[in-house]
Motif scaffolding. Structure first.
Motif, mmCIF file in Angstrom:
data_model
loop_
_atom_site.group_PDB
_atom_site.id
_atom_site.type_symbol
_atom_site.label_atom_id
_atom_site.label_comp_id
_atom_site.label_asym_id
_atom_site.label_seq_id
_atom_site.Cartn_x
_atom_site.Cartn_y
_atom_site.Cartn_z
ATOM 1 N N ASN A 400 0.803 -1.223 0.000
ATOM 2 C CA ASN A 400 0.000 0.000 0.000
ATOM 3 C C ASN A 400 0.835 1.272 0.000
ATOM 4 O OD1 ASN A 400 -2.712 -1.267 0.314
ATOM 5 N ND2 ASN A 400 -1.830 -1.988 2.229
ATOM 6 N N ASP A 401 2.156 1.131 0.161
ATOM 7 C CA ASP A 401 2.981 2.329 0.289
ATOM 8 C C ASP A 401 4.336 2.092 -0.360
ATOM 9 O OD1 ASP A 401 4.363 4.593 1.027
ATOM 10 O OD2 ASP A 401 3.582 4.649 3.066
ATOM 11 N N GLN A 402 4.417 2.409 -1.636
ATOM 12 C CA GLN A 402 5.673 2.236 -2.358
ATOM 13 C C GLN A 402 6.683 3.319 -2.013
ATOM 14 O OE1 GLN A 402 6.525 -0.452 -4.665
ATOM 15 N NE2 GLN A 402 4.943 -1.133 -3.244
ATOM 16 N N GLY A 403 6.198 4.469 -1.546
ATOM 17 C CA GLY A 403 7.097 5.571 -1.243
ATOM 18 C C GLY A 403 8.051 5.254 -0.113
ATOM 19 N N LYS A 404 7.513 4.798 1.020
ATOM 20 C CA LYS A 404 8.410 4.504 2.146
ATOM 21 C C LYS A 404 9.184 3.206 1.903
ATOM 22 C CE LYS A 404 5.030 2.144 5.080
ATOM 23 N NZ LYS A 404 4.096 2.275 6.217
ATOM 24 N N THR A 405 8.619 2.268 1.136
ATOM 25 C CA THR A 405 9.354 1.065 0.767
ATOM 26 C C THR A 405 10.575 1.433 -0.067
ATOM 27 O OG1 THR A 405 7.289 -0.208 0.751
ATOM 28 C CG2 THR A 405 9.195 -1.204 -0.332
ATOM 29 N N TYR A 406 10.371 2.365 -0.997
ATOM 30 C CA TYR A 406 11.479 2.851 -1.817
ATOM 31 C C TYR A 406 12.552 3.513 -0.948
ATOM 32 C CZ TYR A 406 13.945 6.277 -4.738
ATOM 33 O OH TYR A 406 14.896 7.055 -5.334
ATOM 34 N N GLN A 407 12.146 4.349 -0.018
ATOM 35 C CA GLN A 407 13.121 5.045 0.832
ATOM 36 C C GLN A 407 13.889 4.061 1.712
ATOM 37 O OE1 GLN A 407 14.164 7.918 0.478
ATOM 38 N NE2 GLN A 407 12.569 9.028 -0.619
#
Length: 839
Positions: A400-407
């Motif tokens: 549900n959250d690619q942004g924090k996974t990416y970081q």
């Protein structure tokens, strides 16, 4: 006897000659000659080292001048600080080594590659990383760096030739350029011609926030593992490029102290650090002791400081096959200050730091083969540990959250940790990880031990006192699912580079767009929409469009009655999607399953106008973390409102005022103004100790809960340790979160990991739904907490909200923005900002 005479001489010399010119000979070894073609610091910066505090621009000028003058030095600019100052690195070694530097580096890196089963270290140079003044108002290190660089460039003779031939010195002359420059400006502008050593003088008492930190008021010495700041990212890149055998970190401490070098307190060393590491640290310490005995300077070791948290500069090398060394010099905090040990002058502090820099190099060359072999064995032993570990990989991700996974993945990438995309779905620990959204980290890689340190959950400790945090479990910090697996069968293609996961707009709509609130960068997306004068609403109940379900907190942008055409809205949303990773769904009808798009359960969202209180009475690091989050992550303007100006400020300009951790009574005069602000519709958000002030001033009614601690069989000598054991220096706790409450919007699990470093406990409300965040009965996830506090924390609440007039007061006992790496709870603050009036 010689030591006592030397100390008396130093005291008398500086007590009577504090304003007289210092000679370079005071610092430098005098039994060798110096190349007259190499410029001295004084000839370039315009004053003798120690006469003034060097500004960063003059420091840079000297290092560049030195590099041009000496073929022993190469220089590179590795990036810029937030204020645009260069982050320099000098590589110092023999001319011969410079000509073969890449082959030397490649050979050295074989030590950290366990596949190389035979490496000859007999002729291999030792690599020493010397870093100075990561805290800007601890400047004796950076000023000593002027001398150390000059010495290494200009000293002549067999001894220096051998040192340069057998050593690669990575020379970081200023760990913290912005802070160093801020502090130098302060003390230089307040220096008297006739130096005043009175501790009460303004020179020795910086104004808020002081020079310790970087531009955003971060303590950068806590960022080595998580690497959120540009200064850290530059030096971590250098660290992994070379894998140094020794890394030194030059600090300062209280004026009434002496000089500290490691090892620190043995019982507070992290268990993942090999015991041999501490033995080698102690052996290196013998060289420091010998050097300090020679000049008559007092010192201590195995006290106060520890090697537990791997995010510190002096401890980070310990999990990477090197030896980290912390130096702490009693600080003059200016040019000359009275102390328990007599007059403490800036030149004296510089000489001690310079002495430690040289004794480090002496230890390095004399222990060269021992240190190189230790590094080789460190990685060979880690390889052996991998073979015995039943967990062959770690899986992590959040669909549900690619942004924090990416970081999170970028952080691993910066630390040279290898990971792969999943080739197929995998379930471990009851959690399913999908191939499109998750990664797998093989255990069998050189940085196995650092991976263990990043992911471990530890609740058992040899000691109950910690110099810094006792837990930092990084997937918990990011609120990411993670689990262990004994198979690598689901490991797909290895990741060689990461691209930010851009979002998309499904279709150009003439009716409306909706997006979920799950992604990390949704606050940036929503603020950009509101900044462009588009109206947006938030769903306070779930709904579905086709097969797509939209949860609490989803955002609606209608096309009709906006100040932009449908085409302009579409173009804007495509830009936002690309920048934030947020997906927008273009819809053609207001009919849904659940609430329809015209329902009153969609509540208007106001563009926030935010002020963060700063200045006297506010903890600068906590305020800085909020400033950094809003400014750099979400590009939301923030006004830094000084507490001394509160009474004169027009608070009606703001929708939200944030008070981070407070101390003292600096806010008392503004009580009425802040109450008027809230009653007129403002949202006031308070953190940590600000809660006591808000409770005392009747902004909110809080029922504080105290631990029941009794001192039994505690001697007078044990009293400090007894009290220290009741401190929560930094641990992780589990709380239940109500996903239907606005504070829970954007979260998908009913449990959340919270970081805590306070003993502030609040009893829950008797009305259950008024406790949307509540610690569980068995709250401890990772870290140290005393039995008394563990019993106290269960089922208390870390969050509470209360109405006042037309506004809202919202409080958090815990820091939701800790050190910029606690991504998982940033959205709690953003929910309070955007949806505070709905709480």
């Amino acid at each position: 006897m010689k030591k006592i005479i030397s100390l008396i001489f130093v005291f008398i010399f500086f007590n009577s000659n504090a304003q007289e010119k210092i000679e370079l000979s005071y610092y430098l070894p005098q039994n060798i000659s110096y190349n007259v073609d190499i410029p001295t610091p004084e000839s370039v910066i315009g004053f003798q080292v120690g006469e003034w505090h060097v500004s960063h621009d003059k420091l840079v000028h000297y290092m560049k001048t030195l590099a041009k003058a000496s073929d022993r030095i190469s220089i590179e600019e590795r990036g810029k600080t937030y204020e645009g100052r260069p982050i320099l690195l000098l590589t110092i070694t023999s001319v011969k080594n410079h000509k073969n530097i890449e082959s030397i580096r490649a050979e050295h890196l074989k030590l950290s590659d366990a596949s190389n089963t035979a490496v000859n270290v007999s002729d291999m140079p030792v690599v020493v990383y010397q870093g100075f003044s990561i805290h800007g108002n601890e400047p004796s290190g950076a000023n000593a760096g002027l001398l150390a660089a000059y010495y290494l460039a200009a000293a002549e003779g067999k001894e220096i030739d051998e040192l340069l031939e057998k050593t690669i010195i990575l020379f970081d002359s200023s760990f913290n350029p912005d802070g160093l420059n801020r502090f130098a400006s302060w003390v230089n502008m307040h220096k008297n011609q006739t130096i005043t050593s009175d501790n009460n003088d303004r020179e020795y008492n910086e104004v808020w926030p002081g020079g310790r930190t970087n531009h955003y008021w971060f303590d950068m010495n806590r960022d080595w593992l998580v690497t959120q700041l540009p200064e850290s990212q530059a030096r971590i890149k250098t660290f992994h490029k070379w894998k140094p055998n020794i890394l030194t970190d030059h600090h300062e401490m209280g004026t009434n102290s002496s000089f500290f070098f490691q090892p620190g307190i043995p019982s507070r060393t992290h268990p993942l650090t090999p015991k041999l590491n501490q033995k080698l640290t102690a052996k290196i310490g013998e060289y420091h002791a010998k050097a300090f005995d020679k000049i008559g300077s007092l010192y201590f070791t195995e006290e106060r400081y520890d090697d537990f948290y791997y995010g510190k500069g002096s401890t980070f090398p310990d999990i990477n096959g090197g030896i980290g060394i912390l130096f702490e010099q009693a600080s003059s905090r200016g040019h000359a200050q009275d102390s328990d040990n007599g007059l403490l002058t800036f030149p004296f502090t510089i000489r001690n730091q310079f002495t430690a820099a040289l004794s480090t190099l002496e230890a390095g060359i004399n222990m060269r083969e021992e240190l190189l072999k230790y590094q080789y064995d460190f990685y060979q032993n880690a390889k052996h540990e991998v073979s015995k570990d039943k967990n062959k990989a770690i899986v992590f991700g959040d669909k549900n959250d690619q942004g924090k996974t990416y970081q999170f993945a970028k952080m691993l990438e910066r630390q040279h940790i290898k990971f792969h995309k999943l080739s197929s779905n995998i379930t471990t620990g009851g959690t399913q990880f999908t191939a499109n959204d998750s990664y797998i980290i093989p255990a069998d890689q050189p940085n196995y031990r650092m991976i263990k340190a990043m992911f471990e959950t530890r609740t058992s400790f040899q000691d109950s006192l910690f110099y810094d945090v006792s837990a930092w479990t990084l997937p918990m910090a990011f609120d990411l699912n993670f689990g262990y697996t004994n198979s690598l069968s689901s490991a797909g293609e290895g990741i060689t580079s990461l691209d930010f996961p851009e979002g998309k707009v499904s279709a150009n709509s003439n009716y409306a767009y909706v997006f979920e609130w799950d992604e990390y960068y949704t606050p940036k997306a929503l603020y950009t929409i509101l900044k462009n004068n588009l109206r947006a609403k938030v769903a306070t109940k779930p709904f579905s469009i086709g097969s797509k379900k939209y949860d609490y907190g989803s955002i609606l942008i209608s096309v009709a009655n906006q100040n932009k055409t449908s085409e302009e809205i579409y173009t804007l949303l495509k830009e936002i999607a690309k920048e934030t990773g947020v997906d927008f769904e273009g819809v053609t009808t207001g009919i849904t399953e659940g609430i329809d798009l015209g329902s009153s359960y969609f509540r208007p969202v106001e563009q926030p106008k935010i002020a963060v209180l700063v200045g006297d009475g506010i903890t600068s690091s906590d305020a800085g973390e909020i400033w950094h989050l809003l400014d750099t992550r979400y590009q939301i303007p923030v006004t830094k409102l000084d507490t001394k100006n509160l009474g004169r400020a027009d608070l009606s300009k703001y929708t939200t005022i944030i008070i981070s951790n407070t101390f003292g009574s600096s806010l008392n005069e503004a009580t009425d103004d802040l109450k008027t602000f809230v009653k007129n519709g403002g949202v006031l958000i308070g953190y940590k100790n600000a809660l006591r002030w808000l409770d005392n001033q009747k902004f909110i009614n809080l029922d504080f809960k105290k631990s029941k601690v009794k001192a039994k069989d505690i001697s007078f000598a044990q009293r400090a340790d007894f009290r220290g054991a009741q401190v929560i220096g930094g641990a992780i706790f589990e709380a239940e979160i109500d996903l239907t409450h606005p504070i829970g919007y954007g979260y998908n699990k009913n449990k959340i990991a919270l970081f805590r470093n306070t003993t502030l406990f609040i009893n829950p409300d008797s009305t259950n739904y008024k406790n949307p965040l509540q610690y569980t009965k068995k709250a401890l996830l990772s870290g140290y907490i005393s039995k008394e506090n563990l019993n106290t924390i269960k089922e208390t609440i870390p969050f509470k909200t209360s109405s006042m007039g037309r506004g809202e007061v919202i409080v958090f006992t815990d820091n939701t923005n800790f050190r910029a790496f606690w991504y998982g709870t940033n959205k709690l603050l953003m929910n309070a900002i955007f949806f505070g009036k709905m709480m």
